[in-house]
Design a protein around this motif. Structure first.
Motif, PDB file in Angstrom:
ATOM      1  N   VAL A  25       0.851  -1.183   0.000  1.00 60.23           N
ATOM      2  CA  VAL A  25       0.000   0.000   0.000  1.00 60.23           C
ATOM      3  C   VAL A  25       0.892   1.239   0.000  1.00 60.23           C
ATOM      4  CG1 VAL A  25      -1.736   1.289   1.307  1.00 60.23           C
ATOM      5  CG2 VAL A  25      -1.819  -1.213   1.245  1.00 60.23           C
ATOM      6  N   ASP A  26       0.690   2.111  -0.985  1.00 60.01           N
ATOM      7  CA  ASP A  26       1.438   3.369  -1.018  1.00 60.01           C
ATOM      8  C   ASP A  26       1.148   4.164   0.247  1.00 60.01           C
ATOM      9  OD1 ASP A  26       2.442   2.753  -3.534  1.00 60.01           O
ATOM     10  OD2 ASP A  26       0.868   3.862  -4.587  1.00 60.01           O
ATOM     11  N   GLY A  29       4.375   2.851   5.970  1.00 60.49           N
ATOM     12  CA  GLY A  29       5.709   2.417   6.354  1.00 60.49           C
ATOM     13  C   GLY A  29       6.711   3.555   6.394  1.00 60.49           C
ATOM     14  N   GLY A  30       7.880   3.230   6.906  1.00 57.39           N
ATOM     15  CA  GLY A  30       8.967   4.188   7.023  1.00 57.39           C
ATOM     16  C   GLY A  30       9.629   4.060   8.375  1.00 57.39           C
ATOM     17  N   ASN A  31      10.451   5.054   8.722  1.00 60.23           N
ATOM     18  CA  ASN A  31      11.128   5.014  10.008  1.00 60.23           C
ATOM     19  C   ASN A  31      11.282   6.408  10.585  1.00 60.23           C
ATOM     20  OD1 ASN A  31      13.782   6.098   9.055  1.00 60.23           O
ATOM     21  ND2 ASN A  31      13.695   4.249   7.809  1.00 60.23           N
ATOM     22  N   ASP A  63       3.079   9.929   0.880  1.00 61.50           N
ATOM     23  CA  ASP A  63       2.471  11.132   1.439  1.00 61.50           C
ATOM     24  C   ASP A  63       1.818  10.813   2.776  1.00 61.50           C
ATOM     25  OD1 ASP A  63       1.524  13.712   1.675  1.00 61.50           O
ATOM     26  OD2 ASP A  63      -0.247  13.352   0.440  1.00 61.50           O
ATOM     27  N   GLN A  64       2.592  10.927   3.869  1.00 62.01           N
ATOM     28  CA  GLN A  64       2.100  10.670   5.217  1.00 62.01           C
ATOM     29  C   GLN A  64       2.345  11.906   6.082  1.00 62.01           C
ATOM     30  OE1 GLN A  64       3.023   6.778   7.074  1.00 62.01           O
ATOM     31  NE2 GLN A  64       4.375   6.471   5.318  1.00 62.01           N
ATOM     32  N   PRO A  65       1.508  12.149   7.056  1.00 59.68           N
ATOM     33  CA  PRO A  65       1.776  13.273   7.964  1.00 59.68           C
ATOM     34  C   PRO A  65       3.024  12.986   8.791  1.00 59.68           C
ATOM     35  CG  PRO A  65      -0.118  12.017   8.726  1.00 59.68           C
ATOM     36  CD  PRO A  65       0.272  11.455   7.390  1.00 59.68           C
ATOM     37  N   LEU A  66       3.871  13.991   8.948  1.00 64.63           N
ATOM     38  CA  LEU A  66       5.082  13.832   9.740  1.00 64.63           C
ATOM     39  C   LEU A  66       4.758  13.829  11.225  1.00 64.63           C
ATOM     40  CD1 LEU A  66       7.488  16.233   7.810  1.00 64.63           C
ATOM     41  CD2 LEU A  66       7.412  13.735   7.720  1.00 64.63           C
ATOM     42  N   ASN A  67       5.590  13.147  11.985  1.00 64.73           N
ATOM     43  CA  ASN A  67       5.465  13.166  13.439  1.00 64.73           C
ATOM     44  C   ASN A  67       5.895  14.536  13.942  1.00 64.73           C
ATOM     45  OD1 ASN A  67       4.955  10.228  14.126  1.00 64.73           O
ATOM     46  ND2 ASN A  67       6.789  10.043  12.876  1.00 64.73           N
TER      47      ASN A  67
END
Length: 81
Positions: A25-26, A29-31, A63-67
């Motif tokens: 799914v686009d 995930g990430g770190n 395209d995810q909201p940043l912490n």
């Protein structure tokens, strides 16, 4: 008697891509790497903690909201032996 224990450290979080129908799914995930500061307080058999986490590095997929930051609290009870 009450005791206080200050804490500091780093916290690393990593996640893979989510999947749907066996496909990645686009925008998932990430770190991220956080610095943490906090305090634990002790009273009798109880422990209370409060931590603040601030991201110093993050690499999120798509395209995810940043912490921004996190505040974490907890209560523990020691049952003894």
């Amino acid at each position: 008697e009450v005791g206080f224990f200050p804490t500091t450290g780093i916290y690393y979080e990593s996640g893979g891509f989510d999947t749907k129908s066996n496909r990645a799914v686009d925008d998932s995930g990430g770190n991220a790497l956080f610095i943490t500061v906090g305090v634990d307080s002790y009273f009798s058999k109880f422990s209370f903690n409060l931590n603040y986490e601030y991201p110093v590095s993050q690499n999120l997929n798509g395209d995810q909201p940043l912490n921004k930051f996190r505040v974490i609290s907890g209560i523990s009870y020691f049952f003894g032996l």
